[in-house]
Motif scaffolding. Structure first.
Motif, PDB file in Angstrom:
ATOM      1  N   ARG A   1     -25.839  11.341  24.208  1.00  0.00           N
ATOM      2  CA  ARG A   1     -26.360  12.621  23.750  1.00  0.00           C
ATOM      3  C   ARG A   1     -25.996  12.916  22.374  1.00  0.00           C
ATOM      4  N   PRO A   2     -27.012  13.064  21.606  1.00  0.00           N
ATOM      5  CA  PRO A   2     -26.750  13.136  20.066  1.00  0.00           C
ATOM      6  C   PRO A   2     -25.615  14.214  19.546  1.00  0.00           C
ATOM      7  N   LEU A   3     -24.978  13.686  18.729  1.00  0.00           N
ATOM      8  CA  LEU A   3     -23.813  14.599  18.381  1.00  0.00           C
ATOM      9  C   LEU A   3     -24.084  15.660  17.210  1.00  0.00           C
ATOM     10  N   ARG A   4     -23.485  16.738  17.454  1.00  0.00           N
ATOM     11  CA  ARG A   4     -23.838  18.041  16.342  1.00  0.00           C
ATOM     12  C   ARG A   4     -23.539  17.274  15.042  1.00  0.00           C
ATOM     13  N   GLU A   5     -24.715  17.758  14.037  1.00  0.00           N
ATOM     14  CA  GLU A   5     -24.354  17.283  12.692  1.00  0.00           C
ATOM     15  C   GLU A   5     -23.625  18.408  11.907  1.00  0.00           C
ATOM     16  N   PRO A   6     -24.311  19.644  11.698  1.00  0.00           N
ATOM     17  CA  PRO A   6     -23.796  20.412  10.906  1.00  0.00           C
ATOM     18  C   PRO A   6     -22.580  21.240  11.398  1.00  0.00           C
TER      19      PRO A   6
ATOM     20  N   CYS B   1     -29.689   5.425  17.259  1.00  0.00           N
ATOM     21  CA  CYS B   1     -31.120   5.419  17.202  1.00  0.00           C
ATOM     22  C   CYS B   1     -31.733   3.999  16.937  1.00  0.00           C
ATOM     23  N   ASP B   2     -30.889   3.185  16.150  1.00  0.00           N
ATOM     24  CA  ASP B   2     -31.414   1.830  15.935  1.00  0.00           C
ATOM     25  C   ASP B   2     -31.078   0.800  16.951  1.00  0.00           C
TER      26      ASP B   2
ATOM     27  N   ALA C   1     -23.676  12.186  11.910  1.00  0.00           N
ATOM     28  CA  ALA C   1     -25.231  11.783  11.306  1.00  0.00           C
ATOM     29  C   ALA C   1     -25.450  10.536  11.367  1.00  0.00           C
ATOM     30  N   LEU C   2     -24.459   9.775  10.579  1.00  0.00           N
ATOM     31  CA  LEU C   2     -24.603   8.384  10.669  1.00  0.00           C
ATOM     32  C   LEU C   2     -24.178   7.783  12.024  1.00  0.00           C
ATOM     33  N   LEU C   3     -23.334   8.121  12.803  1.00  0.00           N
ATOM     34  CA  LEU C   3     -23.350   7.567  14.273  1.00  0.00           C
ATOM     35  C   LEU C   3     -24.933   7.879  15.081  1.00  0.00           C
TER      36      LEU C   3
END
Length: 188
Positions: free
Chosen positions: A157-162, A144-145, A137-139
């Motif tokens: 590609r966004p990492l899976r967070e849960p 995104c910033d 989630a932090l990465l």
């Protein structure tokens, strides 16, 4: 039938029965240890496996129900994800350990193996995977910033967070799983 009883019965099945007890052991082995039902503790089925699968399904159903109550929508894809109020894998391995303990006895090697397996899975869910999800989630937020022209943006590609569960979710799953196995073991 405990492991030592199964070995005794197997030894008696291969030889001509010279006594009534070895003949009875061979008959028990041939009859599937009394022909018990699949969810009962005897032969003819795999009680620990059945209980573990039932605990997994029950925990996931509770998770789906809690998500539905919170979000007011039904999402069947979340049946196999790390979401909800409890860890379904902790419920699975907790019920497996209790069922093996009920069937084989607390002094058996199979119970020791199931207990250590449950401890490793629960440690992984509440420790390693939970912290990995928080890092993901932090990465995702850091990326995104980045400005849109940054080279990583085009391939990211966004990492899976849960990924894991909080210690409370793991405890809740273990409690549900152990309860399912305990009550099913007492009912048969």
């Amino acid at each position: 039938m405990r492991g030592s009883e199964m070995l005794t019965a197997a030894r008696g099945a291969g030889t001509a029965p010279s006594t009534a007890s070895s003949g009875a052991a061979a008959a028990d082995l041939a009859a599937g240890a009394g022909g018990s039902a699949a969810i009962g503790g005897g032969g003819g089925g795999n009680f620990p496996l059945a209980v573990a699968l039932l605990a997994f399904a029950f925990a996931n159903f509770i998770n789906l129900l809690s998500i539905w109550l919170k979000e007011k929508r039904w999402d069947a894809r979340k049946f196999l994800t790390s979401a909800g109020v409890m860890s379904s894998l902790s419920a699975t391995v907790g019920s497996l350990a209790v069922a093996v303990g009920q069937q084989e006895g607390a002094d058996s090697s199979a119970f020791a193996l199931a207990l250590v397996f449950a401890a490793v899975v629960m440690y992984d869910a509440s420790g390693i995977r939970w912290h990995t999800g928080r890092q993901a989630a932090l990465l995702n937020q850091i990326v995104c910033d980045f400005p849109p022209e940054h080279p990583i943006i085009s391939t990211f590609r966004p990492l899976r967070e849960p990924l894991g569960h909080s210690p409370l979710q793991v405890f809740a799953g273990a409690l549900v799983g152990c309860s399912v196995a305990y009550f099913l073991g007492k009912s048969v």
